[in-house]
Enzyme design. Structure first.
Site, PDB file in Angstrom:
ATOM      1  N   TRP A 130      44.000  30.389  38.038  1.00 48.25           N
ATOM      2  CA  TRP A 130      43.347  31.156  39.108  1.00 48.25           C
ATOM      3  C   TRP A 130      44.426  31.939  39.854  1.00 48.25           C
ATOM      4  O   TRP A 130      45.454  31.355  40.240  1.00 48.25           O
ATOM      5  CB  TRP A 130      42.636  30.177  40.050  1.00 48.25           C
ATOM      6  CG  TRP A 130      41.953  30.827  41.219  1.00 48.25           C
ATOM      7  CD1 TRP A 130      41.206  31.972  41.205  1.00 48.25           C
ATOM      8  CD2 TRP A 130      41.949  30.362  42.570  1.00 48.25           C
ATOM      9  NE1 TRP A 130      40.739  32.248  42.464  1.00 48.25           N
ATOM     10  CE2 TRP A 130      41.181  31.269  43.328  1.00 48.25           C
ATOM     11  CE3 TRP A 130      42.515  29.264  43.215  1.00 48.25           C
ATOM     12  CZ2 TRP A 130      40.975  31.122  44.685  1.00 48.25           C
ATOM     13  CZ3 TRP A 130      42.307  29.104  44.570  1.00 48.25           C
ATOM     14  CH2 TRP A 130      41.536  30.030  45.295  1.00 48.25           C
ATOM     15  N   ASP A 211      43.136  20.326  40.555  1.00 47.56           N
ATOM     16  CA  ASP A 211      42.268  21.197  41.353  1.00 47.56           C
ATOM     17  C   ASP A 211      40.840  20.994  40.860  1.00 47.56           C
ATOM     18  O   ASP A 211      40.513  21.307  39.711  1.00 47.56           O
ATOM     19  CB  ASP A 211      42.701  22.662  41.182  1.00 47.56           C
ATOM     20  CG  ASP A 211      41.918  23.596  42.113  1.00 47.56           C
ATOM     21  OD1 ASP A 211      41.021  23.118  42.826  1.00 47.56           O
ATOM     22  OD2 ASP A 211      42.206  24.810  42.110  1.00 47.56           O
ATOM     23  N   ALA A 213      37.469  22.234  41.676  1.00 44.25           N
ATOM     24  CA  ALA A 213      36.706  23.201  42.467  1.00 44.25           C
ATOM     25  C   ALA A 213      35.266  23.355  41.991  1.00 44.25           C
ATOM     26  O   ALA A 213      34.474  24.025  42.655  1.00 44.25           O
ATOM     27  CB  ALA A 213      37.415  24.556  42.433  1.00 44.25           C
ATOM     28  N   LYS A 246      31.417  25.678  45.716  1.00 40.94           N
ATOM     29  CA  LYS A 246      30.497  25.991  44.627  1.00 40.94           C
ATOM     30  C   LYS A 246      29.406  24.933  44.502  1.00 40.94           C
ATOM     31  O   LYS A 246      28.237  25.258  44.371  1.00 40.94           O
ATOM     32  CB  LYS A 246      31.240  26.099  43.293  1.00 40.94           C
ATOM     33  CG  LYS A 246      32.643  26.640  43.374  1.00 40.94           C
ATOM     34  CD  LYS A 246      32.729  28.140  43.528  1.00 40.94           C
ATOM     35  CE  LYS A 246      34.165  28.513  43.838  1.00 40.94           C
ATOM     36  NZ  LYS A 246      34.508  29.886  43.737  1.00 40.94           N
TER      37      LYS A 246
HETATM   38  C1  LMR Z   1      37.034  33.136  42.051  1.00 44.21           C
HETATM   39  O1  LMR Z   1      37.920  32.736  41.283  1.00 44.21           O
HETATM   40  O2  LMR Z   1      36.422  34.182  41.883  1.00 44.21           O
HETATM   41  C2  LMR Z   1      36.660  32.282  43.228  1.00 44.21           C
HETATM   42  O3  LMR Z   1      37.378  31.095  43.221  1.00 44.21           O
HETATM   43  C3  LMR Z   1      36.691  33.008  44.518  1.00 44.21           C
HETATM   44  C4  LMR Z   1      38.074  33.339  45.009  1.00 44.21           C
HETATM   45  O4  LMR Z   1      38.336  33.069  46.188  1.00 44.21           O
HETATM   46  O5  LMR Z   1      38.898  33.877  44.278  1.00 44.21           O
END
Ligand code: LMR
Length: 393
Positions: A130, A211, A213, A246
């Site tokens: 991410w 993590d 999420a 989420k």
């Molecule tokens: C994403 O990856 O789109 C989400 O986790 C939102 C973000 O804050 O980036």
């Protein structure tokens, strides 16, 4: 003082969200930022969340401070949600949880905590990961190292390459793993792979940092936590950052949790006191509302069952969309990996020029890396999106 500052490029995910909002085309499709959408393309408030809010509004008696650790009831509920109702680690006092401002707050406080424990901490992150992991962890002064995770040709986990690289990590290094629903690839570790990476972590004395999420949005609340729970059962220390954005749909309420697992209850107490001083010197205390909603839901059998039903329906819907999308793309090639992957995201594996073409010519928004939020599809837009993609390939 400010005149020397250079203009920074916008965050790619947030910039895409803004561009989508500003696009006036009626048939635009948002497959960008990771928010769940229903069949009508809305991100609704879950009914269980609404009911919890109603109760909170009626029963709330004070807005006084909650303290740096946040609400004890929320923290206990999150520990059980993540580690399981009958966790030995919780029973033995080896676990502490603090409430944080979202999963981001948990990740950043963990990073600050690692630096406090060991100023030259290295943290290993998957390639890709991410995008916000890097600023959240690197911004705290941690050294970021990368381990290969995804085979770009097959868009599946390149597990051998991951293990080979992590063999080069040194005792005390932190390894960031995605608990489930890998963001951005959707390619998760199998349970056997969790066992193998656990063995490596133990043998080399690494600190696992998970993590979490998307618990509940891959295959189910318990299934999604299986790898993490196995790892936690085998190692003396572990850190977990969790988000309620989420699975409770609480995105803007900034609700998350940070868990420390330590070798003994005494070590855990001392470590938690240090973590709380880190919190106090950053934001002092987390916001209350989102965590109060989660605590209310998880603490009431009926509300909890309703929430689980809603979450299961979201999870099923994403799985259904994954299959329908892979089928609709089949004439253009083998997209079966989309059906096999989990969570909100998958890569399409198309180049940035084609991603741009989809946005400019068809109003279809996805990240430049070709990451799509599968949950942004629905029966109405799926044929339109699939046909536009087929037209490119
Ligand atoms: C994403 O990856 O789109 C989400 O986790 C939102 C973000 O804050 O980036």
């Amino acid at each position: 003082m400010f005149e020397a500052l250079k203009q920074l490029p916008a965050d790619p995910i947030l910039q895409l969200m803004q561009a989508f909002r500003e696009d006036t085309r009626p048939n635009k499709v948002d497959l960008g930022i990771g928010v769940y959408k229903d069949d009508a393309g809305n991100t609704p408030i879950m009914a269980s969340v609404h009911e919890a809010e109603r109760r909170l509004l009626e029963g709330e008696t004070t807005k006084s401070y909650v303290g740096p650790a946040g609400a004890a009831g929320f923290n206990e509920s999150m520990a059980r949600l993540i580690l399981g109702e009958s966790s030995d680690l919780i029973r033995d006092g080896r676990v502490s949880v603090i409430q944080t401002p979202g999963g981001c707050g948990a990740l950043r406080m963990a990073a600050e905590f690692f630096r406090l424990c060991q100023p030259d901490t290295k943290v290993w992150v998957s390639t890709p990961t991410w995008a916000n992991h890097i600023p959240l962890l690197g911004g705290a002064g941690l050294d970021i190292c990368e381990y290969p995770y995804l085979n770009r040709q097959t868009l599946t986990v390149d597990f051998q390459a991951m293990l080979d690289t992590l063999e080069g990590a040194e005792a005390g290094d932190v390894v960031l793993l995605h608990g489930c629903c890998h963001n951005p690839s959707g390619a998760d570790l199998t349970f056997e792979q969790w066992r193998a990476v656990t063995e490596l972590i133990q043998r080399k004395g690494l600190l696992p940092f998970v993590d979490m999420a998307y618990q509940g949005l891959g295959e189910g609340l318990e299934e999604d936590a299986a790898g993490l729970r196995y790892l936690a059962s085998q190692v003396p220390e572990m850190v977990i950052a969790a988000s309620c954005s989420k699975n409770f749909g609480l995105y803007r309420e900034r609700t998350g949790a940070l868990m420390l697992i330590s070798a003994t209850a005494a070590i855990n107490q001392a470590a938690t006191s240090q973590l709380l001083s880190v919190v106090r010197s950053h934001y002092s205390m987390p916001p209350a509302h989102g965590a109060a909603i989660v605590e209310t839901i998880l603490g009431d059998d009926v509300l909890r069952a309703n929430w689980q039903g809603e979450l299961n329906a979201m999870c099923e819907r994403i799985l259904g969309l994954r299959h329908a999308f892979a089928d609709a793309l089949a004439p253009a090639g083998d997209f079966g990996f989309i059906a096999r992957q989990r969570g909100m995201f998958s890569f399409l594996g198309i180049p940035p020029e084609q991603v741009r073409q989809l946005r400019e010519e068809h109003g279809i928004y996805m990240l430049e890396s070709s990451r799509v939020n599968v949950a942004g599809l629905n029966a109405r837009v799926l044929p339109q999106v699939a046909s536009a993609i087929r037209g490119l390939i």
